[in-house]
Write an enzyme that holds these catalytic residues in place. Structure first.
Site, PDB file in Angstrom:
ATOM      1  N   CYS A  89       4.514   1.506   1.850  1.00  0.00           N
ATOM      2  CA  CYS A  89       4.686   2.831   1.246  1.00  0.00           C
ATOM      3  C   CYS A  89       5.939   3.474   1.844  1.00  0.00           C
ATOM      4  O   CYS A  89       6.525   2.929   2.791  1.00  0.00           O
ATOM      5  CB  CYS A  89       3.464   3.694   1.561  1.00  0.00           C
ATOM      6  SG  CYS A  89       3.231   3.871   3.339  1.00  0.00           S
ATOM      7  N   HIS A 119      -0.772  -0.570  10.808  1.00  0.00           N
ATOM      8  CA  HIS A 119      -1.859  -1.524  11.019  1.00  0.00           C
ATOM      9  C   HIS A 119      -1.599  -2.826  10.272  1.00  0.00           C
ATOM     10  O   HIS A 119      -2.268  -3.145   9.291  1.00  0.00           O
ATOM     11  CB  HIS A 119      -3.190  -0.897  10.594  1.00  0.00           C
ATOM     12  CG  HIS A 119      -3.613   0.199  11.526  1.00  0.00           C
ATOM     13  ND1 HIS A 119      -4.238   1.341  11.119  1.00  0.00           N
ATOM     14  CD2 HIS A 119      -3.460   0.322  12.864  1.00  0.00           C
ATOM     15  CE1 HIS A 119      -4.475   2.118  12.165  1.00  0.00           C
ATOM     16  NE2 HIS A 119      -4.004   1.516  13.224  1.00  0.00           N
ATOM     17  N   CYS A 181       4.734  10.480   9.258  1.00  0.00           N
ATOM     18  CA  CYS A 181       4.996  10.557   7.815  1.00  0.00           C
ATOM     19  C   CYS A 181       4.885  12.003   7.307  1.00  0.00           C
ATOM     20  O   CYS A 181       4.023  12.770   7.754  1.00  0.00           O
ATOM     21  CB  CYS A 181       3.984   9.679   7.092  1.00  0.00           C
ATOM     22  SG  CYS A 181       4.148   9.731   5.309  1.00  0.00           S
ATOM     23  N   GLU A 211      -4.649   8.703  13.104  1.00  0.00           N
ATOM     24  CA  GLU A 211      -4.228   9.819  12.247  1.00  0.00           C
ATOM     25  C   GLU A 211      -5.258  10.946  12.302  1.00  0.00           C
ATOM     26  O   GLU A 211      -4.902  12.127  12.417  1.00  0.00           O
ATOM     27  CB  GLU A 211      -4.041   9.343  10.803  1.00  0.00           C
ATOM     28  CG  GLU A 211      -3.584  10.471   9.892  1.00  0.00           C
ATOM     29  CD  GLU A 211      -3.637  10.117   8.414  1.00  0.00           C
ATOM     30  OE1 GLU A 211      -3.251   8.985   8.044  1.00  0.00           O
ATOM     31  OE2 GLU A 211      -4.076  10.972   7.623  1.00  0.00           O
ATOM     32  N   SER A 347      -6.775  -1.385   8.843  1.00  0.00           N
ATOM     33  CA  SER A 347      -5.983  -0.520   7.960  1.00  0.00           C
ATOM     34  C   SER A 347      -6.915   0.180   6.976  1.00  0.00           C
ATOM     35  O   SER A 347      -7.546  -0.467   6.135  1.00  0.00           O
ATOM     36  CB  SER A 347      -4.951  -1.377   7.215  1.00  0.00           C
ATOM     37  OG  SER A 347      -4.576  -0.752   6.015  1.00  0.00           O
ATOM     38  N   ASN A 349      -6.311   2.168   4.420  1.00  0.00           N
ATOM     39  CA  ASN A 349      -5.996   2.131   2.984  1.00  0.00           C
ATOM     40  C   ASN A 349      -6.271   0.748   2.405  1.00  0.00           C
ATOM     41  O   ASN A 349      -6.654   0.617   1.249  1.00  0.00           O
ATOM     42  CB  ASN A 349      -4.580   2.632   2.726  1.00  0.00           C
ATOM     43  CG  ASN A 349      -3.533   1.629   3.110  1.00  0.00           C
ATOM     44  OD1 ASN A 349      -3.186   0.784   2.316  1.00  0.00           O
ATOM     45  ND2 ASN A 349      -3.039   1.688   4.346  1.00  0.00           N
TER      46      ASN A 349
HETATM   47  S1  SF4 Z   1       0.475   8.997   4.778  1.00  0.00           S
HETATM   48 FE1  SF4 Z   1       0.343   6.894   5.528  1.00  0.00          FE
HETATM   49  S2  SF4 Z   1      -0.109   5.668   3.687  1.00  0.00           S
HETATM   50 FE2  SF4 Z   1       0.618   7.668   2.983  1.00  0.00          FE
HETATM   51  S3  SF4 Z   1       2.821   7.411   2.655  1.00  0.00           S
HETATM   52 FE3  SF4 Z   1       2.551   8.181   4.738  1.00  0.00          FE
HETATM   53  S4  SF4 Z   1       2.446   6.366   6.035  1.00  0.00           S
HETATM   54 FE4  SF4 Z   1       2.113   5.701   3.928  1.00  0.00          FE
END
Ligand code: SF4
Length: 446
Positions: A89, A119, A181, A211, A347, A349
């Site tokens: 991503c 991950h 992020c 997170e 992970s 997701n």
């Molecule tokens: S929050 Fe996590 S999964 Fe979503 S774009 Fe950012 S790094 Fe990627």
């Protein structure tokens, strides 16, 4: 510990990439960095230097080819269909890019990662091979960062670090490269709104995930700020049972001691709640969690008070959403015999993608190409914590295989999985071709 068979040896070209990366110091940029600059959030302007290395390491000619011919192709009796959105991503792309830039920027310094950068075992191995040390997890900042000293460089991962961890590293005068992020920062913003307005933050997420820990810590920066994490619908129902007065505070806390802020009091702290979520949870589950809590608050306090007692924002990130939508599209289109979901077992997701597929199709969650072995597929069944080997997973005759990958899985890993599956049938990547005709029991490729 994962068996050695799952490890992918670094190829000659990858070793060359690593040498290229650390061999030449980025002189011009180093001169621009003074000791007073200890916090970096935007890389070091070395994108064009590390870009080719990243492309050679993480892209895949097989995947590019499949994409260019409509995400579907076959060879012999095997047919592959790729999800329209899968893999790296924007947040992971950026975090990995900055890690490579950091190594290049500071060739002579000790560089640490405050945990796995993402991950994915393949990516983490490559990062370690560049001499970046991944620190062991601990909830106590002094323990986690004991090996780190002033002037050392510490990379903060895409999912961020907690408020006490960041403060501790700043006190130590480390050079910090923050790759948190933007979508995670967006969740933190919502959490600050809730906590500022004296709403307890309910986080749909795994309380032990980096997170979620980082997100929860944001709530505690406000006077009286509180949080409670619910992992799934079953845990949400328990919280709702207390809101409705059906289970006691003691019984609730016996279950949620590790999932709540240290002095959490259910009677006091579940009067006004605001919902946020770990960015990578399953969207359909997050919506159910939201609805379940809203209904409980409505039942307990009535419609007139609902607005002042309940807030909710959907904080699933767009990349997670797009990957889940693409899998749903594949499942709804039908015609597949099995799904391979690729990504780290830790992970979130990737787990969410596997959770979507498992009720509809035979699903194999694997974490690396090495899981495809001549005598079977090594995978982790959805909802379990153990791996298993299934010997007869690839039936004789025509097999249509759906493939997706979590946001921390590079295309190179996806491509290698496809190569290994093809090899089981004596086929090669060169034989992969676009499907030109699909009829019952027969298919041809050109
Ligand atoms: S929050 Fe996590 S999964 Fe979503 S774009 Fe950012 S790094 Fe990627």
């Amino acid at each position: 510990m994962r068996p050695q068979a799952s490890r992918r040896p670094h190829t000659v070209s990858n070793s060359r990439c690593l040498k290229e990366l650390v061999a030449r110091p980025a002189k011009k940029v180093i001169l621009a960095v003074t000791l007073s600059e200890l916090y970096f959030q935007k890389g070091f302007g070395l994108k064009s230097e590390v870009g080719p290395v990243l492309a050679r390491t993480y892209q895949s000619a097989v995947v590019e080819r499949l994409k260019s011919i409509g995400y579907e192709a076959g060879a012999g009796t095997l047919h592959f269909k790729l999800a329209k959105e899968f893999g790296f991503c924007y947040g992971v792309d950026r975090a990995v890019d900055y890690a490579y830039q950091t190594r290049r920027q500071f060739p002579d310094r000790r560089v640490f990662l405050s945990g796995e950068i993402i991950h994915n075992p393949d990516v983490n191995e490559r990062i370690q091979a560049m001499g970046i040390h991944i620190l062991a997890d601990s909830r106590v900042p002094e323990e986690r960062f004991r090996p780190v000293g002033a002037g050392d460089v510490v990379i903060l991962p895409a999912f961020g670090v907690s408020v006490p961890e960041l403060a501790h590293l700043k006190e130590k005068n480390c050079v910090l490269v923050d790759t948190t992020c933007g979508s995670v920062l967006n969740v933190w913003k919502k959490v600050h709104f809730y906590a500022r307005d004296r709403y307890t933050v309910i986080i749909h997420g795994k309380h032990y995930h980096e997170e979620t820990r980082a997100t929860a810590s944001q709530a505690l920066t406000h006077p009286g700020g509180q949080y409670l994490c619910v992992r799934d619908l079953a845990e949400t129902e328990l919280v709702c049972e207390h809101i409705r007065g059906r289970i006691s505070a003691d019984d609730l806390m016996a279950r949620f001691r590790d999932e709540a802020s240290p002095d959490f009091s259910p009677e006091r702290d579940l009067q006004r709640i605001g919902l946020a979520n770990q960015t990578t949870m399953l969207m359909s589950e997050t919506l159910k969690v939201q609805d379940t809590l809203r209904r409980a608050m409505l039942e307990r306090h009535g419609a007139a008070e609902l607005e002042s007692r309940f807030r909710a924002f959907d904080t699933i990130c767009s990349a997670t959403q797009e990957r889940q939508d693409a899998v749903l599209e594949m499942l709804n289109a039908g015609g597949l015999d099995l799904m391979i979901v690729i990504g780290g077992y830790n992970s979130s997701n990737t787990q969410a993608l596997a959770k979507m597929c498992a009720p509809r199709l035979q699903t194999y969650h694997i974490d690396s190409p090495g899981c495809i072995e001549p005598d079977g597929i090594r995978h982790r069944p959805v909802g379990t914590h153990h791996n298993t080997v299934t010997a007869d997973w690839l039936a004789d005759g025509a097999v249509r295989i759906g493939i997706t990958a979590g946001a921390s899985t590079p295309d190179s890993v996806v491509g290698e999985v496809i190569e290994r599956v093809l090899a089981l049938r004596g086929q090669s990547v060169e034989q992969l071709a676009r499907a030109t005709q699909v009829a019952e029991g027969s298919q041809s490729y050109a």
